[in-house]
Design a protein around this motif. Structure first.
Motif, PDB file in Angstrom:
ATOM      1  N   GLU A  86       2.508 -33.041 -12.729  1.00 25.78           N
ATOM      2  CA  GLU A  86       3.089 -33.714 -13.891  1.00 25.78           C
ATOM      3  C   GLU A  86       2.152 -34.792 -14.434  1.00 25.78           C
ATOM      4  O   GLU A  86       2.562 -35.882 -14.832  1.00 25.78           O
ATOM      5  CB  GLU A  86       4.459 -34.310 -13.539  1.00 25.78           C
ATOM      6  CG  GLU A  86       5.468 -33.239 -13.109  1.00 25.78           C
ATOM      7  CD  GLU A  86       6.829 -33.827 -12.774  1.00 25.78           C
ATOM      8  OE1 GLU A  86       6.906 -35.045 -12.565  1.00 25.78           O
ATOM      9  OE2 GLU A  86       7.804 -33.066 -12.732  1.00 25.78           O
ATOM     10  N   ARG A  87       0.873 -34.469 -14.463  1.00 23.78           N
ATOM     11  CA  ARG A  87      -0.156 -35.392 -14.944  1.00 23.78           C
ATOM     12  C   ARG A  87      -0.270 -35.294 -16.456  1.00 23.78           C
ATOM     13  O   ARG A  87      -0.301 -34.182 -17.025  1.00 23.78           O
ATOM     14  CB  ARG A  87      -1.503 -35.039 -14.307  1.00 23.78           C
ATOM     15  CG  ARG A  87      -2.704 -35.889 -14.783  1.00 23.78           C
ATOM     16  CD  ARG A  87      -2.530 -37.295 -14.307  1.00 23.78           C
ATOM     17  NE  ARG A  87      -3.761 -38.055 -14.341  1.00 23.78           N
ATOM     18  CZ  ARG A  87      -3.923 -39.178 -15.056  1.00 23.78           C
ATOM     19  NH1 ARG A  87      -2.936 -39.621 -15.821  1.00 23.78           N
ATOM     20  NH2 ARG A  87      -5.050 -39.852 -14.977  1.00 23.78           N
ATOM     21  N   ASP A  88      -0.313 -36.427 -17.128  1.00 23.31           N
ATOM     22  CA  ASP A  88      -0.548 -36.463 -18.569  1.00 23.31           C
ATOM     23  C   ASP A  88      -2.043 -36.319 -18.799  1.00 23.31           C
ATOM     24  O   ASP A  88      -2.806 -37.292 -18.692  1.00 23.31           O
ATOM     25  CB  ASP A  88      -0.035 -37.782 -19.152  1.00 23.31           C
ATOM     26  CG  ASP A  88      -0.253 -37.888 -20.654  1.00 23.31           C
ATOM     27  OD1 ASP A  88      -0.817 -36.947 -21.247  1.00 23.31           O
ATOM     28  OD2 ASP A  88       0.134 -38.928 -21.233  1.00 23.31           O
ATOM     29  N   ILE A  89      -2.483 -35.102 -19.094  1.00 20.60           N
ATOM     30  CA  ILE A  89      -3.926 -34.863 -19.186  1.00 20.60           C
ATOM     31  C   ILE A  89      -4.542 -35.460 -20.445  1.00 20.60           C
ATOM     32  O   ILE A  89      -5.769 -35.541 -20.554  1.00 20.60           O
ATOM     33  CB  ILE A  89      -4.268 -33.367 -19.080  1.00 20.60           C
ATOM     34  CG1 ILE A  89      -3.686 -32.580 -20.261  1.00 20.60           C
ATOM     35  CG2 ILE A  89      -3.813 -32.786 -17.754  1.00 20.60           C
ATOM     36  CD1 ILE A  89      -4.208 -31.158 -20.327  1.00 20.60           C
ATOM     37  N   ASN A 142     -11.020 -26.794 -15.103  1.00 19.43           N
ATOM     38  CA  ASN A 142     -10.558 -26.001 -13.965  1.00 19.43           C
ATOM     39  C   ASN A 142      -9.096 -26.202 -13.589  1.00 19.43           C
ATOM     40  O   ASN A 142      -8.494 -25.321 -12.955  1.00 19.43           O
ATOM     41  CB  ASN A 142     -11.422 -26.325 -12.736  1.00 19.43           C
ATOM     42  CG  ASN A 142     -12.814 -25.738 -12.819  1.00 19.43           C
ATOM     43  OD1 ASN A 142     -13.024 -24.572 -12.487  1.00 19.43           O
ATOM     44  ND2 ASN A 142     -13.762 -26.527 -13.281  1.00 19.43           N
ATOM     45  N   HIS A 143      -8.504 -27.343 -13.988  1.00 18.99           N
ATOM     46  CA  HIS A 143      -7.188 -27.662 -13.436  1.00 18.99           C
ATOM     47  C   HIS A 143      -6.176 -28.189 -14.440  1.00 18.99           C
ATOM     48  O   HIS A 143      -5.130 -28.710 -14.023  1.00 18.99           O
ATOM     49  CB  HIS A 143      -7.351 -28.694 -12.312  1.00 18.99           C
ATOM     50  CG  HIS A 143      -8.252 -28.262 -11.211  1.00 18.99           C
ATOM     51  ND1 HIS A 143      -7.919 -27.288 -10.300  1.00 18.99           N
ATOM     52  CD2 HIS A 143      -9.506 -28.665 -10.879  1.00 18.99           C
ATOM     53  CE1 HIS A 143      -8.916 -27.107  -9.448  1.00 18.99           C
ATOM     54  NE2 HIS A 143      -9.890 -27.930  -9.772  1.00 18.99           N
ATOM     55  N   ALA A 144      -6.444 -28.087 -15.725  1.00 20.74           N
ATOM     56  CA  ALA A 144      -5.538 -28.686 -16.717  1.00 20.74           C
ATOM     57  C   ALA A 144      -4.097 -28.222 -16.538  1.00 20.74           C
ATOM     58  O   ALA A 144      -3.152 -29.027 -16.529  1.00 20.74           O
ATOM     59  CB  ALA A 144      -6.027 -28.384 -18.129  1.00 20.74           C
ATOM     60  N   LYS A 145      -3.891 -26.913 -16.373  1.00 20.10           N
ATOM     61  CA  LYS A 145      -2.533 -26.381 -16.278  1.00 20.10           C
ATOM     62  C   LYS A 145      -1.835 -26.869 -15.017  1.00 20.10           C
ATOM     63  O   LYS A 145      -0.678 -27.307 -15.058  1.00 20.10           O
ATOM     64  CB  LYS A 145      -2.562 -24.855 -16.314  1.00 20.10           C
ATOM     65  CG  LYS A 145      -1.171 -24.227 -16.319  1.00 20.10           C
ATOM     66  CD  LYS A 145      -1.247 -22.706 -16.453  1.00 20.10           C
ATOM     67  CE  LYS A 145       0.150 -22.094 -16.469  1.00 20.10           C
ATOM     68  NZ  LYS A 145       0.087 -20.601 -16.581  1.00 20.10           N
ATOM     69  N   GLU A 146      -2.510 -26.796 -13.876  1.00 15.05           N
ATOM     70  CA  GLU A 146      -1.895 -27.217 -12.618  1.00 15.05           C
ATOM     71  C   GLU A 146      -1.637 -28.720 -12.596  1.00 15.05           C
ATOM     72  O   GLU A 146      -0.646 -29.182 -12.022  1.00 15.05           O
ATOM     73  CB  GLU A 146      -2.788 -26.833 -11.440  1.00 15.05           C
ATOM     74  CG  GLU A 146      -2.795 -25.337 -11.146  1.00 15.05           C
ATOM     75  CD  GLU A 146      -3.626 -25.011  -9.932  1.00 15.05           C
ATOM     76  OE1 GLU A 146      -3.188 -24.175  -9.137  1.00 15.05           O
ATOM     77  OE2 GLU A 146      -4.709 -25.594  -9.776  1.00 15.05           O
ATOM     78  N   LEU A 147      -2.526 -29.492 -13.186  1.00 11.37           N
ATOM     79  CA  LEU A 147      -2.297 -30.929 -13.256  1.00 11.37           C
ATOM     80  C   LEU A 147      -0.986 -31.224 -13.978  1.00 11.37           C
ATOM     81  O   LEU A 147      -0.217 -32.099 -13.577  1.00 11.37           O
ATOM     82  CB  LEU A 147      -3.457 -31.621 -13.974  1.00 11.37           C
ATOM     83  CG  LEU A 147      -4.761 -31.789 -13.180  1.00 11.37           C
ATOM     84  CD1 LEU A 147      -5.881 -32.302 -14.083  1.00 11.37           C
ATOM     85  CD2 LEU A 147      -4.575 -32.731 -12.004  1.00 11.37           C
ATOM     86  N   GLN A 148      -0.732 -30.474 -15.041  1.00 15.55           N
ATOM     87  CA  GLN A 148       0.481 -30.693 -15.825  1.00 15.55           C
ATOM     88  C   GLN A 148       1.723 -30.158 -15.119  1.00 15.55           C
ATOM     89  O   GLN A 148       2.743 -30.843 -15.038  1.00 15.55           O
ATOM     90  CB  GLN A 148       0.339 -30.037 -17.195  1.00 15.55           C
ATOM     91  CG  GLN A 148      -0.680 -30.695 -18.105  1.00 15.55           C
ATOM     92  CD  GLN A 148      -0.877 -29.906 -19.389  1.00 15.55           C
ATOM     93  OE1 GLN A 148      -1.376 -28.788 -19.388  1.00 15.55           O
ATOM     94  NE2 GLN A 148      -0.470 -30.501 -20.498  1.00 15.55           N
ATOM     95  N   THR A 149       1.665 -28.925 -14.623  1.00 20.58           N
ATOM     96  CA  THR A 149       2.861 -28.269 -14.101  1.00 20.58           C
ATOM     97  C   THR A 149       3.221 -28.695 -12.683  1.00 20.58           C
ATOM     98  O   THR A 149       4.400 -28.831 -12.355  1.00 20.58           O
ATOM     99  CB  THR A 149       2.703 -26.740 -14.137  1.00 20.58           C
ATOM    100  OG1 THR A 149       1.556 -26.364 -13.357  1.00 20.58           O
ATOM    101  CG2 THR A 149       2.523 -26.252 -15.574  1.00 20.58           C
TER     102      THR A 149
END
Length: 436
Positions: free
Chosen positions: A268-271, A258-265
């Protein structure tokens, strides 16, 4: 009232090429000659709304050039694809209706602020894009928790918040007066009540706020936090660890979905750190963990509890959560069953998250024997009479059983890669903070 469909930003792609109405707040704006660029948020995201002088009335063009941040507006216009946009779309504006013109001195402008100031303005800080994503992840985790247990036939049982006694010792209790009955305490855990429910329904979970009057100012502690606690009849420690392992894998997968893109952008989370949360988790005994720590130069001795430093060292050895089981019984609460193979050990487990996030899950097998449990209560200097109802569970239909507790806030911090748990709950309560 507009006849246009109301669009939400997180679903804006459904309306490409269509004229819609967007209701939200002005997050930022800039102008370039005949164009105004309005960044509008609606709680689900932020989108750029482009006001071209030739597409709107002179009044609208003039008004949108002077709107203060956080003004509430309705934007009407056409959704169009834009590869430069972080969300892939923008809105070509045809009309703007001002619902509320904000005061000009919004305290959280687009500049750096100290954490203390942001916490004082927590009611406004929640509006930021960063906090929107954190709260969205929290929502997803809470839903994943319910979905996991509901799909496996667990029954939700609501434990009381007022309790007559301590669950895990008396030193970290919030005490409150309770009418003519004397003192009551804010719950530290729903576990004891969960055990009663497990003897009634087989497998249950409690889920709600818990309170610890622990005088700690670390980045991992809150005085009020949310905890989910499953409890299962006829379950031993090994099965308990299997359940915890499946549970964490399920949560991590749901967050990534659900949140991979937002976590990264946004965060700035290293998923890639979350993508490794897969079975099997390493399982080591407390004895083995102590040897690992000593080999790393840590001065810990057998019988010492693990703190943040020890947990960080242990987790650095692995790319996924690690399960440490069979701690010294003296370190655990009275209700833990002792290991029949070595009575100095408790049949408990802590699940430690990687990257220094520490204990995410704590649990284990409970003592099911009546006489043994009475003795343990006495050894912990707790009043036996306060646990009469709890001891009843060992008189009628007692069976081996186990469970665990997961703290929502620590899990959110881990999934989002946050330094402090204060960002993981809408209005945090800490030793030095009771407002807003």
């Amino acid at each position: 009232m507009s006849s246009l469909p109301r669009a939400w930003i997180n679903e804006i792609g459904r309306y490409e090429g269509q004229e819609v109405e967007l209701r939200g707040w002005l997050d930022n704006r800039r102008s370039s000659g005949k164009l105004h660029f309005l960044q509008v948020r609606d709680g689900t995201g932020v989108i750029q709304c482009v006001v071209f002088k030739g597409d709107v009335t002179p009044e609208v063009f003039e008004q949108t050039d002077h709107l203060p941040q956080e003004s509430a507006i309705k934007v009407r216009g056409t959704v169009r694809a834009d590869a430069r946009s972080p969300i892939g779309y923008e809105i070509g504006v045809k009309d703007v209706e001002v619902v509320h013109k904000a005061a000009p001195d919004y305290p959280l402008g687009h500049k750096e602020h100290g954490v203390a100031f942001l916490m004082d303005k927590r009611h406004l800080w929640l509006r930021s894009n960063r906090q929107r994503v954190v709260m969205a992840v929290r929502h997803t985790i809470i839903k994943a928790i319910r979905d996991f247990f509901d799909a496996r036939g667990f029954r939700l049982v609501d434990a009381p918040i007022f309790t007559p006694n301590a669950c895990e010792g008396t030193t970290t209790l919030f005490e409150v007066p309770y009418f003519d009955l004397g003192k009551a305490y804010l719950t530290q855990s729903g576990q004891l009540y969960g055990e009663a429910a497990a003897m009634a329904y087989g497998k249950i979970y409690t889920f709600g706020p818990t309170f610890r009057a622990e005088k700690s100012k670390t980045r991992r502690h809150l005085t009020e936090f949310w905890m989910v606690e499953p409890e299962v009849a006829f379950m031993d420690l090994e099965e308990d660890m299997d359940l915890a392992e499946d549970f964490l894998c399920f949560i991590a997968q749901r967050v990534l979905e659900n949140h991979a893109k937002e976590l990264q952008t946004v965060l700035e989370r290293d998923i890639s750190k979350l993508e490794t949360v897969k079975k099997p988790f390493p399982r080591i005994t407390y004895d083995e963990a102590v040897k690992v720590l000593q080999a790393a130069g840590n001065p810990i001795q057998w019988g010492d509890d693990f703190g943040g430093d020890e947990e960080t060292i242990l987790c650095s050895q692995y790319d996924r959560p690690v399960m440490v089981h069979r701690y010294p019984a003296d370190l655990k609460a009275f209700y833990f069953k002792h290991d029949p193979q070595n009575p100095k050990l408790a049949l408990g487990v802590d699940v430690l998250a990687p990257e220094g996030y520490g204990e995410i899950i704590g649990g284990g097998q409970r003592e099911e024997d009546y006489e043994t449990l009475v003795r343990r209560i006495q050894e912990h200097n707790l009043p036996v009479e306060a646990f009469d109802w709890y001891l009843d569970l060992r008189k009628w239909g007692s069976v081996p059983h186990a469970g665990f507790g997961l703290g929502v806030e620590r899990t959110v911090a881990w999934m989002c890669g946050l330094h402090h748990v204060r960002e993981t709950i809408p209005f945090p309560r800490m030793m030095e903070r009771l407002t807003p």
